[in-house]
Design a protein around this motif. Structure first.
Motif, PDB file in Angstrom:
ATOM      1  N   MET A   1       0.851  -1.175   0.000  1.00  0.00           N
ATOM      2  CA  MET A   1       0.000   0.000   0.000  1.00  0.00           C
ATOM      3  C   MET A   1       0.891   1.231   0.000  1.00  0.00           C
ATOM      4  N   SER A   2       0.451   2.240  -0.624  1.00  0.00           N
ATOM      5  CA  SER A   2       1.258   3.450  -0.663  1.00  0.00           C
ATOM      6  C   SER A   2       0.745   4.457   0.352  1.00  0.00           C
ATOM      7  N   ASP A   3       1.606   5.411   0.676  1.00  0.00           N
ATOM      8  CA  ASP A   3       1.213   6.475   1.597  1.00  0.00           C
ATOM      9  C   ASP A   3       0.301   7.484   0.905  1.00  0.00           C
ATOM     10  N   ARG A   4       0.311   7.449  -0.408  1.00  0.00           N
ATOM     11  CA  ARG A   4      -0.470   8.395  -1.183  1.00  0.00           C
ATOM     12  C   ARG A   4      -1.947   8.033  -1.097  1.00  0.00           C
ATOM     13  N   LYS A   5      -2.752   9.019  -0.773  1.00  0.00           N
ATOM     14  CA  LYS A   5      -4.197   8.828  -0.722  1.00  0.00           C
ATOM     15  C   LYS A   5      -4.762   9.152  -2.092  1.00  0.00           C
ATOM     16  N   GLU A   6      -5.449   8.192  -2.697  1.00  0.00           N
ATOM     17  CA  GLU A   6      -6.025   8.416  -4.004  1.00  0.00           C
ATOM     18  C   GLU A   6      -7.343   9.150  -3.848  1.00  0.00           C
ATOM     19  N   LYS A   7      -7.426  10.318  -4.445  1.00  0.00           N
ATOM     20  CA  LYS A   7      -8.649  11.113  -4.383  1.00  0.00           C
ATOM     21  C   LYS A   7      -9.433  10.875  -5.664  1.00  0.00           C
ATOM     22  N   PRO A   8     -10.718  10.603  -5.516  1.00  0.00           N
ATOM     23  CA  PRO A   8     -11.497  10.384  -6.728  1.00  0.00           C
ATOM     24  C   PRO A   8     -11.667  11.678  -7.512  1.00  0.00           C
ATOM     25  N   LEU A   9     -11.339  11.630  -8.783  1.00  0.00           N
ATOM     26  CA  LEU A   9     -11.559  12.768  -9.660  1.00  0.00           C
ATOM     27  C   LEU A   9     -12.967  12.651 -10.213  1.00  0.00           C
ATOM     28  N   GLU A  10     -13.481  13.764 -10.674  1.00  0.00           N
ATOM     29  CA  GLU A  10     -14.835  13.741 -11.203  1.00  0.00           C
ATOM     30  C   GLU A  10     -14.916  12.738 -12.343  1.00  0.00           C
ATOM     31  N   GLY A  11     -15.875  11.831 -12.267  1.00  0.00           N
ATOM     32  CA  GLY A  11     -16.030  10.812 -13.279  1.00  0.00           C
ATOM     33  C   GLY A  11     -15.125   9.609 -13.089  1.00  0.00           C
ATOM     34  N   ARG A  12     -14.329   9.597 -12.058  1.00  0.00           N
ATOM     35  CA  ARG A  12     -13.408   8.493 -11.789  1.00  0.00           C
ATOM     36  C   ARG A  12     -13.863   7.756 -10.539  1.00  0.00           C
ATOM     37  N   GLU A  13     -13.798   6.438 -10.572  1.00  0.00           N
ATOM     38  CA  GLU A  13     -14.235   5.648  -9.430  1.00  0.00           C
ATOM     39  C   GLU A  13     -13.249   5.742  -8.272  1.00  0.00           C
ATOM     40  N   GLN A  14     -13.785   5.672  -7.061  1.00  0.00           N
ATOM     41  CA  GLN A  14     -12.953   5.682  -5.871  1.00  0.00           C
ATOM     42  C   GLN A  14     -12.260   4.329  -5.737  1.00  0.00           C
ATOM     43  N   ALA A  15     -11.037   4.322  -5.249  1.00  0.00           N
ATOM     44  CA  ALA A  15     -10.265   3.089  -5.093  1.00  0.00           C
ATOM     45  C   ALA A  15     -10.607   2.391  -3.782  1.00  0.00           C
ATOM     46  N   CYS A  16     -10.517   1.078  -3.793  1.00  0.00           N
ATOM     47  CA  CYS A  16     -10.690   0.263  -2.593  1.00  0.00           C
ATOM     48  C   CYS A  16      -9.553   0.589  -1.624  1.00  0.00           C
ATOM     49  N   LEU A  17      -9.875   0.835  -0.374  1.00  0.00           N
ATOM     50  CA  LEU A  17      -8.842   1.142   0.622  1.00  0.00           C
ATOM     51  C   LEU A  17      -7.904  -0.029   0.863  1.00  0.00           C
ATOM     52  N   LEU A  18      -8.375  -1.233   0.651  1.00  0.00           N
ATOM     53  CA  LEU A  18      -7.576  -2.409   0.975  1.00  0.00           C
ATOM     54  C   LEU A  18      -6.656  -2.850  -0.162  1.00  0.00           C
ATOM     55  N   CYS A  19      -7.155  -2.888  -1.392  1.00  0.00           N
ATOM     56  CA  CYS A  19      -6.313  -3.337  -2.505  1.00  0.00           C
ATOM     57  C   CYS A  19      -5.815  -2.185  -3.376  1.00  0.00           C
ATOM     58  N   GLN A  20      -6.360  -0.988  -3.150  1.00  0.00           N
ATOM     59  CA  GLN A  20      -5.965   0.220  -3.877  1.00  0.00           C
ATOM     60  C   GLN A  20      -6.363   0.213  -5.348  1.00  0.00           C
ATOM     61  N   ARG A  21      -7.284  -0.655  -5.753  1.00  0.00           N
ATOM     62  CA  ARG A  21      -7.732  -0.697  -7.147  1.00  0.00           C
ATOM     63  C   ARG A  21      -9.030   0.088  -7.295  1.00  0.00           C
ATOM     64  N   SER A  22      -9.073   0.951  -8.280  1.00  0.00           N
ATOM     65  CA  SER A  22     -10.318   1.673  -8.542  1.00  0.00           C
ATOM     66  C   SER A  22     -11.194   0.869  -9.489  1.00  0.00           C
ATOM     67  N   GLU A  23     -10.567   0.103 -10.370  1.00  0.00           N
ATOM     68  CA  GLU A  23     -11.298  -0.765 -11.277  1.00  0.00           C
ATOM     69  C   GLU A  23     -10.755  -2.172 -11.138  1.00  0.00           C
ATOM     70  N   ALA A  24     -11.637  -3.117 -10.841  1.00  0.00           N
ATOM     71  CA  ALA A  24     -11.219  -4.503 -10.685  1.00  0.00           C
ATOM     72  C   ALA A  24     -12.364  -5.406 -11.111  1.00  0.00           C
ATOM     73  N   ASP A  25     -12.029  -6.600 -11.520  1.00  0.00           N
ATOM     74  CA  ASP A  25     -13.023  -7.584 -11.936  1.00  0.00           C
ATOM     75  C   ASP A  25     -13.864  -7.990 -10.730  1.00  0.00           C
ATOM     76  N   PRO A  26     -15.169  -7.762 -10.761  1.00  0.00           N
ATOM     77  CA  PRO A  26     -16.021  -8.115  -9.624  1.00  0.00           C
ATOM     78  C   PRO A  26     -16.033  -9.616  -9.340  1.00  0.00           C
ATOM     79  N   ASP A  27     -15.693 -10.453 -10.335  1.00  0.00           N
ATOM     80  CA  ASP A  27     -15.607 -11.891 -10.101  1.00  0.00           C
ATOM     81  C   ASP A  27     -14.393 -12.240  -9.247  1.00  0.00           C
ATOM     82  N   ILE A  28     -13.399 -11.369  -9.243  1.00  0.00           N
ATOM     83  CA  ILE A  28     -12.173 -11.608  -8.475  1.00  0.00           C
ATOM     84  C   ILE A  28     -12.226 -10.885  -7.134  1.00  0.00           C
TER      85      ILE A  28
END
Length: 82
Positions: A1-28
């Motif tokens: 995990m990085s120290d950098r906090k990912e801020k959601p930009l307009e139109g961009r999905e917020q990242a998961c706090l645990l895996c840090q992915r904003s886009e991920a396969d929901p099956d996974i």
């Protein structure tokens, strides 16, 4: 995990706090939940170390308390630095 906090930009999905992915396969990673200013995938919550689920799944994010999720994130960040 990085120290950098990912801020959601307009139109961009917020990242998961645990895996840090904003886009991920929901099956996974499972569906992404957002509540109380916290965003996390269902499977990330279930498989996070030392994260306990409450009996009432209507509390927090599917039974996981926001303060416990934040503590899990802090613990993980400390392990990476060590």
């Amino acid at each position: 995990m990085s120290d950098r906090k990912e801020k959601p930009l307009e139109g961009r999905e917020q990242a998961c706090l645990l895996c840090q992915r904003s886009e991920a396969d929901p099956d996974i990673c499972g569906e992404k939940l957002q509540k109380h200013g916290i965003c996390a995938h269902v499977f990330c919550l279930y498989f996070a170390s030392l994260l306990d689920q409450q009996e009432n799944e209507r509390v927090g994010l599917q039974g996981f308390l926001p303060r416990d999720i934040l503590h899990a994130v802090k613990r993980a960040a400390q392990k990476v630095r060590a």
